[in-house]
Design an enzyme around this catalytic site. Structure first.
Site, PDB file in Angstrom:
ATOM      1  N   ARG A   1      -6.542   2.514  -3.624  1.00 19.42           N
ATOM      2  CA  ARG A   1      -5.612   1.748  -2.774  1.00 19.42           C
ATOM      3  C   ARG A   1      -5.773   0.254  -3.057  1.00 19.42           C
ATOM      4  O   ARG A   1      -6.887  -0.228  -3.286  1.00 19.42           O
ATOM      5  CB  ARG A   1      -5.837   2.042  -1.290  1.00 19.42           C
TER       6      ARG A   1
ATOM      7  N   ARG B   1       0.839  -1.200   0.000  1.00 19.41           N
ATOM      8  CA  ARG B   1       0.000   0.000   0.000  1.00 19.41           C
ATOM      9  C   ARG B   1       0.874   1.250   0.000  1.00 19.41           C
ATOM     10  O   ARG B   1       1.804   1.379   0.809  1.00 19.41           O
ATOM     11  CB  ARG B   1      -0.936   0.028   1.204  1.00 19.41           C
TER      12      ARG B   1
ATOM     13  N   ASP C   1      -9.441  -1.756   8.239  1.00 19.70           N
ATOM     14  CA  ASP C   1      -9.884  -0.932   9.364  1.00 19.70           C
ATOM     15  C   ASP C   1     -10.445  -1.807  10.475  1.00 19.70           C
ATOM     16  O   ASP C   1     -11.089  -2.836  10.220  1.00 19.70           O
ATOM     17  CB  ASP C   1     -10.982   0.042   8.918  1.00 19.70           C
TER      18      ASP C   1
ATOM     19  N   ASP D   1      -6.956  -1.812   2.097  1.00 22.90           N
ATOM     20  CA  ASP D   1      -7.281  -0.928   3.219  1.00 22.90           C
ATOM     21  C   ASP D   1      -7.906  -1.797   4.298  1.00 22.90           C
ATOM     22  O   ASP D   1      -8.863  -2.540   4.025  1.00 22.90           O
ATOM     23  CB  ASP D   1      -8.257   0.166   2.764  1.00 22.90           C
TER      24      ASP D   1
END
Length: 374
Positions: free
Chosen positions: A95, A84, A100, A98
């Protein structure tokens, strides 16, 4: 025992081979963070907050012993490992991966580096729909509502489409095996490894009670005289311990791991006993061996003789200090022959001669990943 925590993660990608990006991230999370318990379907959504390629999004349920801040740090490392590229430009951007943290147990965290629950999760359909698929009854700790109910209050009108492709869930050690036996020569590190795995994966340990054997110190002083009573006492003790411990299922443990297997008795007896003694011993062994539960995975830790002698000297047991290299080589040859001829065992040989899995976490993880992917 390391306490396991349940966390829910959101993964997204809109660059390159998106399916491969998600699978690679899942595999690294399983290797470096914890067991993947559930994976949602893949959902295709338009880029959110900027013009870009469509995203593939999923949510996963993970069991980890890491605390939230450490978990965030580990996830950032995985993103970096997967290539990334973070930009200094403001706003959302394309991207390749990702990751989270959405929820961590029922914790509410507001710090400089981490906010949990994720501050924008209730505004994003591409998060709530896959999360609701795998955790519909989980309560949002601030809203005090189930995730399936939270969807109804989401104002996101963007289109979300379920993708036909599916991702592969790495199977944790605790699901793959009920009973693992770790073997190795004297000083190979089998007890140390068994304890490390037990601590991390909440396994019940069955450890050899060698320290309680009164014949062991005497044997190293006079092998010919004490070989038979030593081997017979070991055989009886190992049989009783394995029979008792393997029959008792512990509801609070995930699986069983031992630092020896009953066949160890025969290997050592071949080296230490005279021919007539060994024939008598073998009759007793064969009767007992039929009754012993076989491990789902038999691991043999190979250490070269030089390292074995170093380990034996380091741990400082007085009665072991006179062990000769030739004796260790005979023991290894016995194991080698056993593994080659015992076709009914699921055997895995791991060479740890160049490893220090106690001091070096990477070496330990290499062993764990070898077991996971075997």
């Amino acid at each position: 025992m390391n306490i396991q925590h349940t966390t829910y993660l959101s993964l997204g990608t809109n660059q390159g081979n998106k399916l491969e990006n998600l699978q690679n991230a899942i595999n690294l999370i399983a290797d470096d963070i914890g067991g993947i318990l559930k994976i949602s379907s893949i959902y295709k959504t338009p880029s959110w907050g900027f013009d870009g390629n469509d995203f593939y999004n999923i949510c996963i349920k993970v069991s980890t012993n890491q605390q939230p801040e450490a978990l965030m740090s580990s996830l950032l490392k995985i993103e970096n490992e997967l290539g990334r590229q973070r930009s200094t430009k403001e706003g959302y951007q394309d991207r390749n991966i990702d990751i989270d943290i959405l929820l961590f147990e029922d914790h509410i965290i507001f710090s400089k580096t981490l906010i949990v629950p994720h501050s924008k999760m209730l505004q994003r359909k591409f998060v709530l729909i896959p999360l609701s698929e795998i955790a519909p009854t989980v309560i949002h700790p601030i809203e005090k509502k189930q995730i399936s109910i939270c969807i109804q209050g989401c104002d996101d009108t963007s289109e979300i489409i379920k993708v036909n492709e599916a991702l592969k869930r790495p199977i944790p050690i605790s699901e793959k095996y009920n009973y693992i036996a770790i073997e190795g020569n004297i000083g190979a590190g089998k007890t140390t490894l068994a304890n490390l795995i037990s601590t991390e994966f909440n396994a019940k340990t069955v450890l050899e009670r060698f320290a309680d054997n009164p014949f062991l110190p005497k044997f190293y002083e006079d092998k010919e005289r004490y070989a038979f009573p030593l081997e017979m006492s070991f055989l009886a003790d190992r049989y009783q311990q394995l029979t008792d411990d393997l029959a008792q299922f512990d509801l609070f443990k995930n699986f069983i791991i031992s630092d020896y297997y009953i066949f160890k008795s025969l290997i050592f007896a071949q080296v230490t006993l005279q021919k007539e003694e060994y024939l008598l011993y073998r009759k007793m062994f064969d009767l007992m061996y039929k009754e012993i539960t076989k491990p789902d995975l038999y691991i043999y830790l190979f250490q070269n003789t030089e390292r074995l002698l170093e380990n034996i000297k380091r741990r400082g047991r007085d009665y072991e200090q006179k062990i000769e290299p030739a004796y260790l080589k005979k023991i290894h040859n016995g194991y080698k022959s056993f593994i080659k001829t015992e076709k009914n065992l699921n055997s895995l040989i791991i060479d740890v001669s160049e490893m220090d899995f106690v001091a070096n976490k990477k070496d330990y993880l290499k062993i764990i990943n070898t077991i996971k992917h075997f």
